[in-house]
Design a protein around this motif. Sequence first.
Motif, short mmCIF file in Angstrom:
data_model
loop_
_atom_site.label_atom_id
_atom_site.label_comp_id
_atom_site.label_asym_id
_atom_site.label_seq_id
_atom_site.Cartn_x
_atom_site.Cartn_y
_atom_site.Cartn_z
N SER A 160 48.46 48.39 43.62
CA SER A 160 47.11 47.47 43.54
C SER A 160 47.62 46.20 44.38
O SER A 160 48.69 45.61 44.38
N ILE A 161 46.62 45.72 44.85
CA ILE A 161 46.60 44.30 45.67
C ILE A 161 45.43 43.62 45.18
O ILE A 161 44.37 43.97 45.30
N HIS A 162 45.53 42.16 44.80
CA HIS A 162 44.44 41.38 44.69
C HIS A 162 44.91 39.97 44.98
O HIS A 162 45.88 39.28 44.80
N PRO A 163 43.90 39.30 46.08
CA PRO A 163 42.81 39.90 46.62
C PRO A 163 43.14 40.94 47.76
O PRO A 163 44.24 41.03 48.07
N ASP A 164 42.02 41.48 48.10
CA ASP A 164 42.37 42.66 49.00
C ASP A 164 42.88 42.27 50.35
O ASP A 164 42.40 41.11 50.64
N ALA A 246 49.08 43.13 64.34
CA ALA A 246 48.73 41.68 64.26
C ALA A 246 47.67 41.18 63.11
O ALA A 246 47.95 40.15 62.66
N ARG A 247 46.62 41.96 63.18
CA ARG A 247 45.76 41.55 62.50
C ARG A 247 45.94 41.55 60.90
O ARG A 247 45.71 40.78 60.14
N THR A 248 46.57 42.54 60.64
CA THR A 248 47.02 42.82 59.02
C THR A 248 47.99 42.18 58.82
O THR A 248 48.17 41.44 57.71
N GLU A 251 46.42 38.80 57.77
CA GLU A 251 45.94 39.26 56.29
C GLU A 251 47.09 38.81 55.57
O GLU A 251 46.97 38.32 54.30
N VAL A 252 48.07 39.54 55.72
CA VAL A 252 49.34 39.45 54.65
C VAL A 252 49.67 38.27 54.48
O VAL A 252 50.05 37.56 53.37
N ASP A 258 48.21 32.60 48.91
CA ASP A 258 47.25 32.49 47.99
C ASP A 258 47.94 32.19 46.77
O ASP A 258 48.43 33.53 46.17
N PRO A 259 47.66 31.36 45.99
CA PRO A 259 48.26 31.25 44.78
C PRO A 259 47.88 32.06 43.55
O PRO A 259 48.66 32.25 42.47
N VAL A 260 46.76 32.69 43.73
CA VAL A 260 46.31 33.69 42.69
C VAL A 260 46.48 35.14 43.06
O VAL A 260 46.08 36.11 42.50
N SER A 261 47.11 35.59 44.35
CA SER A 261 47.43 36.71 44.71
C SER A 261 48.31 37.48 43.63
O SER A 261 49.15 37.01 42.99
N SER A 262 48.14 38.75 43.52
CA SER A 262 48.87 39.55 42.56
C SER A 262 49.25 41.01 43.26
O SER A 262 48.33 41.69 44.11
#
Length: 280
Positions: A160-164, A246-248, A251-252, A258-262
Amino acid sequence: MTTTTRSSYYSAGEHPHPEYELNRLREQALVFWPKELRNLQRLGLRPDMDVLDAGSGPGFITEQLLQNVPEGSVTGLELDTGLFEQSRSYLASYEGPRLNLVRGSITDAPLPDARFDLALARLVLQHIAEPAQALSELGRVLRPGGRLVVADADDALWGSIHPDIPGLAEVMELRRRHQAQRGGNRYVGRAVPAMMRAAGFTDITVEAIAVTSDELGMAALAGHLDVRARTALMVKEGVISEELVARTESEVTAFLDDPVSSFMLLMFLYSGTKPAGEPR
């Protein structure tokens, strides 16, 4: 794999970024290993066992097994010449009677019958076109009562990825198709228990292992999100567009900042026993 068997994994010299790939394999081995080892020990791994690392690659898991069977032995079986030579170099300090490196196929292994107490096939079945044949062959080289453990993935339950990361789903779908075209199957995990039963194994179990950025830190898993390196061959072969990469990739970068990413990755351990009294 026999020399005529297709493998979806990179052949020697094929990966456009070989150093990245080697580092990714190392990280992939080490982040899962503490939990993987606990499961292997629960499934019967003992210090005095003779263990087969089937599809041993560059030797990172072979080394971990050697350290955990100090009174036993480990045989690494690898078909690819490049990975086999890397394992010989990496494991040179372990040279001796406890380590045996064999170049050969998981579907037609140049190994004797009933030689091993435990066989581990880790992230290899997804890359071959004949996984059922591989399981049958692993049964042949196990001693009666021996244990087979298959560690592999099912991309329907990859993690899983958060946020998407919006572009990641499309990248992963194209990667699945690309691997299938090369003879692999990233959905192989769901078929493993049935194939084990068909190969004669009993006492079949399934366990999920999860590793997360919340436990390990994002740096331990971030290499798996290197879209450019992971899709370089696909771009070269026209399977995926530079625009999507390039777009992805952008986004990565935002995700990692993002400090809240998981980020969570899943791997499944499928195990079965070769019935006692079966000499094959």
